[in-house]
Write a protein that holds these residues in place. Sequence first.
Motif, PDB file in Angstrom:
ATOM      1  N   THR A  45     -12.500 -20.692 -16.794  1.00  0.00           N
ATOM      2  CA  THR A  45     -13.265 -20.269 -15.635  1.00  0.00           C
ATOM      3  C   THR A  45     -13.784 -21.523 -14.973  1.00  0.00           C
ATOM      4  O   THR A  45     -14.612 -22.236 -15.544  1.00  0.00           O
ATOM      5  CB  THR A  45     -14.434 -19.364 -16.059  1.00  0.00           C
ATOM      6  OG1 THR A  45     -13.907 -18.261 -16.781  1.00  0.00           O
ATOM      7  CG2 THR A  45     -15.197 -18.872 -14.855  1.00  0.00           C
ATOM      8  N   ARG A  46     -13.287 -21.785 -13.780  1.00  0.00           N
ATOM      9  CA  ARG A  46     -13.668 -23.016 -13.096  1.00  0.00           C
ATOM     10  C   ARG A  46     -14.800 -22.731 -12.131  1.00  0.00           C
ATOM     11  O   ARG A  46     -14.737 -21.784 -11.350  1.00  0.00           O
ATOM     12  CB  ARG A  46     -12.475 -23.591 -12.338  1.00  0.00           C
ATOM     13  CG  ARG A  46     -11.339 -23.968 -13.250  1.00  0.00           C
ATOM     14  CD  ARG A  46     -10.266 -24.704 -12.523  1.00  0.00           C
ATOM     15  NE  ARG A  46      -9.460 -23.803 -11.716  1.00  0.00           N
ATOM     16  CZ  ARG A  46      -8.469 -24.192 -10.933  1.00  0.00           C
ATOM     17  NH1 ARG A  46      -8.171 -25.458 -10.845  1.00  0.00           N
ATOM     18  NH2 ARG A  46      -7.774 -23.330 -10.237  1.00  0.00           N
ATOM     19  N   PRO A  47     -15.827 -23.546 -12.149  1.00  0.00           N
ATOM     20  CA  PRO A  47     -16.927 -23.376 -11.184  1.00  0.00           C
ATOM     21  C   PRO A  47     -16.595 -24.087  -9.871  1.00  0.00           C
ATOM     22  O   PRO A  47     -16.606 -25.305  -9.806  1.00  0.00           O
ATOM     23  CB  PRO A  47     -18.118 -24.027 -11.887  1.00  0.00           C
ATOM     24  CG  PRO A  47     -17.504 -25.070 -12.768  1.00  0.00           C
ATOM     25  CD  PRO A  47     -16.140 -24.546 -13.165  1.00  0.00           C
ATOM     26  N   PHE A  48     -16.265 -23.322  -8.846  1.00  0.00           N
ATOM     27  CA  PHE A  48     -15.967 -23.901  -7.542  1.00  0.00           C
ATOM     28  C   PHE A  48     -17.272 -24.116  -6.778  1.00  0.00           C
ATOM     29  O   PHE A  48     -18.224 -23.345  -6.931  1.00  0.00           O
ATOM     30  CB  PHE A  48     -15.045 -22.979  -6.745  1.00  0.00           C
ATOM     31  CG  PHE A  48     -13.726 -22.725  -7.415  1.00  0.00           C
ATOM     32  CD1 PHE A  48     -12.794 -23.740  -7.535  1.00  0.00           C
ATOM     33  CD2 PHE A  48     -13.426 -21.491  -7.938  1.00  0.00           C
ATOM     34  CE1 PHE A  48     -11.577 -23.521  -8.159  1.00  0.00           C
ATOM     35  CE2 PHE A  48     -12.218 -21.253  -8.560  1.00  0.00           C
ATOM     36  CZ  PHE A  48     -11.299 -22.274  -8.679  1.00  0.00           C
ATOM     37  N   PRO A  49     -17.328 -25.138  -5.932  1.00  0.00           N
ATOM     38  CA  PRO A  49     -18.540 -25.352  -5.128  1.00  0.00           C
ATOM     39  C   PRO A  49     -18.793 -24.158  -4.209  1.00  0.00           C
ATOM     40  O   PRO A  49     -17.855 -23.469  -3.798  1.00  0.00           O
ATOM     41  CB  PRO A  49     -18.221 -26.603  -4.305  1.00  0.00           C
ATOM     42  CG  PRO A  49     -17.044 -27.229  -4.944  1.00  0.00           C
ATOM     43  CD  PRO A  49     -16.321 -26.162  -5.689  1.00  0.00           C
ATOM     44  N   ASP A  50     -20.052 -23.917  -3.885  1.00  0.00           N
ATOM     45  CA  ASP A  50     -20.394 -22.819  -2.981  1.00  0.00           C
ATOM     46  C   ASP A  50     -19.775 -23.025  -1.601  1.00  0.00           C
ATOM     47  O   ASP A  50     -19.482 -22.060  -0.904  1.00  0.00           O
ATOM     48  CB  ASP A  50     -21.913 -22.686  -2.846  1.00  0.00           C
ATOM     49  CG  ASP A  50     -22.549 -22.217  -4.152  1.00  0.00           C
ATOM     50  OD1 ASP A  50     -21.853 -21.559  -4.952  1.00  0.00           O
ATOM     51  OD2 ASP A  50     -23.745 -22.510  -4.365  1.00  0.00           O
ATOM     52  N   SER A  51     -19.578 -24.269  -1.213  1.00  0.00           N
ATOM     53  CA  SER A  51     -19.020 -24.565   0.111  1.00  0.00           C
ATOM     54  C   SER A  51     -17.497 -24.458   0.158  1.00  0.00           C
ATOM     55  O   SER A  51     -16.911 -24.610   1.224  1.00  0.00           O
ATOM     56  CB  SER A  51     -19.442 -25.968   0.548  1.00  0.00           C
ATOM     57  OG  SER A  51     -18.939 -26.926  -0.370  1.00  0.00           O
ATOM     58  N   ALA A  52     -16.856 -24.182  -0.978  1.00  0.00           N
ATOM     59  CA  ALA A  52     -15.396 -24.099  -1.013  1.00  0.00           C
ATOM     60  C   ALA A  52     -14.913 -22.855  -0.278  1.00  0.00           C
ATOM     61  O   ALA A  52     -15.465 -21.767  -0.436  1.00  0.00           O
ATOM     62  CB  ALA A  52     -14.894 -24.085  -2.455  1.00  0.00           C
TER      63      ALA A  52
END
Length: 145
Positions: A45-52
């Motif tokens: 599970t990769r944490p993507f930035p909120d701005s992605a």
Amino acid sequence: MNRCTTTGSPFPHCFRHALLAGLACSFLTIAMPAAAQVQAGLGLTRPFPDSALRGTLTLSNTADAVLNGKAIRIAPGMRLFSPQNTLVMTHSVLGQTFKVNYVLENSTGMLHAAWILTEREAAQPRKGSDTITTNITTGSGAVLK
């Protein structure tokens, strides 16, 4: 005890075997297509930035790409991550199209980072850059989207 002996050859017998083994390994890695180097995710599970944002990325060359059907410049030092979250060299996937989450540089608008998505990650909803929201209203009061 066995020793390397020279039998009229400039290289001893054991060195020739090591050289042949090294060449065989290098040919195997060259022959592997780039698509085989980008495998499916490993359940991470990769944490993507909120701005992605979500989009479709095709790398034209190492400086230019097509993102959601529009040409975009690639920032110097742009990072492209595989589904296993390892770095992918852009020259190894030229011409291929991927579903990605991406981040643009604020000051230049260049592509800063992109994550190649697995099918499970692509199924999760995320805002894409193809939606344009404005605050302009028409006479009927409807908001344009």
